[in-house]
Design a protein around this motif. Sequence first.
Motif, short mmCIF file in Angstrom:
data_model
loop_
_atom_site.label_atom_id
_atom_site.label_comp_id
_atom_site.label_asym_id
_atom_site.label_seq_id
_atom_site.Cartn_x
_atom_site.Cartn_y
_atom_site.Cartn_z
N THR A 66 0.85 -1.20 0.00
CA THR A 66 0.00 0.00 0.00
C THR A 66 0.88 1.25 0.00
O THR A 66 0.54 2.25 -0.61
CB THR A 66 -0.98 0.01 1.19
N HIS A 67 2.04 1.17 0.66
CA HIS A 67 2.98 2.30 0.61
C HIS A 67 3.38 2.59 -0.84
O HIS A 67 3.33 3.72 -1.29
CB HIS A 67 4.21 1.98 1.46
N SER A 68 3.75 1.54 -1.57
CA SER A 68 4.21 1.73 -2.96
C SER A 68 3.09 2.30 -3.83
O SER A 68 3.35 3.11 -4.73
CB SER A 68 4.69 0.40 -3.56
N ALA A 95 8.25 0.00 -8.12
CA ALA A 95 9.38 -0.93 -7.97
C ALA A 95 10.35 -0.53 -6.86
O ALA A 95 11.22 -1.32 -6.50
CB ALA A 95 10.14 -1.03 -9.30
N HIS A 96 10.20 0.68 -6.31
CA HIS A 96 11.30 1.22 -5.50
C HIS A 96 11.60 0.41 -4.23
O HIS A 96 12.71 0.45 -3.74
CB HIS A 96 11.06 2.71 -5.17
N ASP A 97 10.63 -0.34 -3.73
CA ASP A 97 10.85 -1.09 -2.49
C ASP A 97 10.92 -2.60 -2.70
O ASP A 97 10.87 -3.36 -1.73
CB ASP A 97 9.75 -0.76 -1.47
N LEU A 98 11.03 -3.05 -3.95
CA LEU A 98 10.99 -4.50 -4.22
C LEU A 98 12.08 -5.27 -3.48
O LEU A 98 11.91 -6.44 -3.17
CB LEU A 98 11.13 -4.77 -5.73
N ALA A 189 8.24 11.65 -3.66
CA ALA A 189 6.92 11.09 -3.37
C ALA A 189 7.02 10.03 -2.27
O ALA A 189 6.12 9.91 -1.43
CB ALA A 189 6.32 10.48 -4.64
N ASP A 190 8.11 9.30 -2.26
CA ASP A 190 8.34 8.28 -1.22
C ASP A 190 8.35 8.96 0.15
O ASP A 190 7.68 8.54 1.09
CB ASP A 190 9.70 7.62 -1.51
N GLU A 191 9.07 10.06 0.23
CA GLU A 191 9.20 10.79 1.49
C GLU A 191 7.84 11.36 1.94
O GLU A 191 7.46 11.25 3.10
CB GLU A 191 10.20 11.92 1.25
MG MG Z 1 9.58 3.57 0.11
#
Ligand code: MG
Length: 377
Positions: A66-68, A95-98, A189-191
Amino acid sequence: MDKLAEFAVTEKNSRGRRLAEPAPQGRGEFQRDRDRIIHSGAFRRLEYKTQVFVNHEGDLFRTRLTHSIEVSQIARSIARRLRLNEDLAEAISLAHDLGHTPFGHAGQDALNACMKSFGGFEHNLQSLRVVDVLEERYARFDGLNLCFETREGILKHCSAENAAALGDVGERFLRNQRPSLEAQIANVADEIAYNNHDVDDGLRSGLITLDQLSEVPLVAVHLQQIRGQYPALSERRIVHETIRHMINTLVGDVIRSSEDNIRKHRITSLAEVRAAPPILAFSEEMFGQQRALKNFLRTHLYRHYKVMRMSSKAQRIISELFAVFMEDSRLLPPQFQAHADADRARAVADYIAGMTDRYAIREHRRIFAVEEVPLSF
Ligand code: MG
């Protein structure tokens, strides 16, 4: 889609895939990347990996999945407003947290400590490893064979030593260049996503309170405004309204400030994006406010004794699993045993990093529990 800005990544200026493939039908190259990511096994496992709270602690807390999705929503909004490549920003975000280990940062720190004399473990590098090597879905290649710009965006940080070994996507770290604006968007956007959803999850868990949070200027300003406007509103709605306003404020600020930077540095091409200082950024004032919120979360949530207890348990699970597999690789599932012959530590790290929270807990129990464990477990 409106015409893209002249500094956006496009299929025309893309450096393409490592292995050439026929052009996709009915979708663009970056949409194809996004689709490959969504269909990967590593993406599905994000559902059972956590950020702060362990998956079984409650059904409403964020998971990495859900974060991604939240990161991708915020990234797409920013990309669209700046006339950048929304499909690329979406693919990078998803894909950033895969490559994240189970148990959030505690898990990553534990695995990195275990891997200290074997080249270390870093989740950005691991995310790239997932899409470049570890996914086994295609007849003709390992990994997902994604476009250069998607892979480059996934690799957020990298040491000079690792950069040299990585080839094309590592080059920018050695030349001190920036990635595309779409990659910079995914990063910001992650932050925005985690700071805001950690406030929400922190409140829901009861580990932090609205009273404590009103010390944080970014929260206080919206909280006051909403309480003033709706004096009888329930606390639950106050929280959601506050977070909604905070996300909007941060997104609006980053768009305005990035537009200023684009003008200031006279950016007119992708090559100029790479050579310029970071363009996607908060205004100075918002940067300070955002940092104050981060500091608050670090002190009151991430270091809360209840979170620390879970982190300590997670670290023990990971380091004990690592030690036992290093001692005897015959305990590894067959597909990892094959790789263990070439590089045991890396094969063990790949196996552990791919685990979900509950899989790691069960695997630990299967190996170490002395009491009877049901066979189907
Ligand atoms: Mg992240």
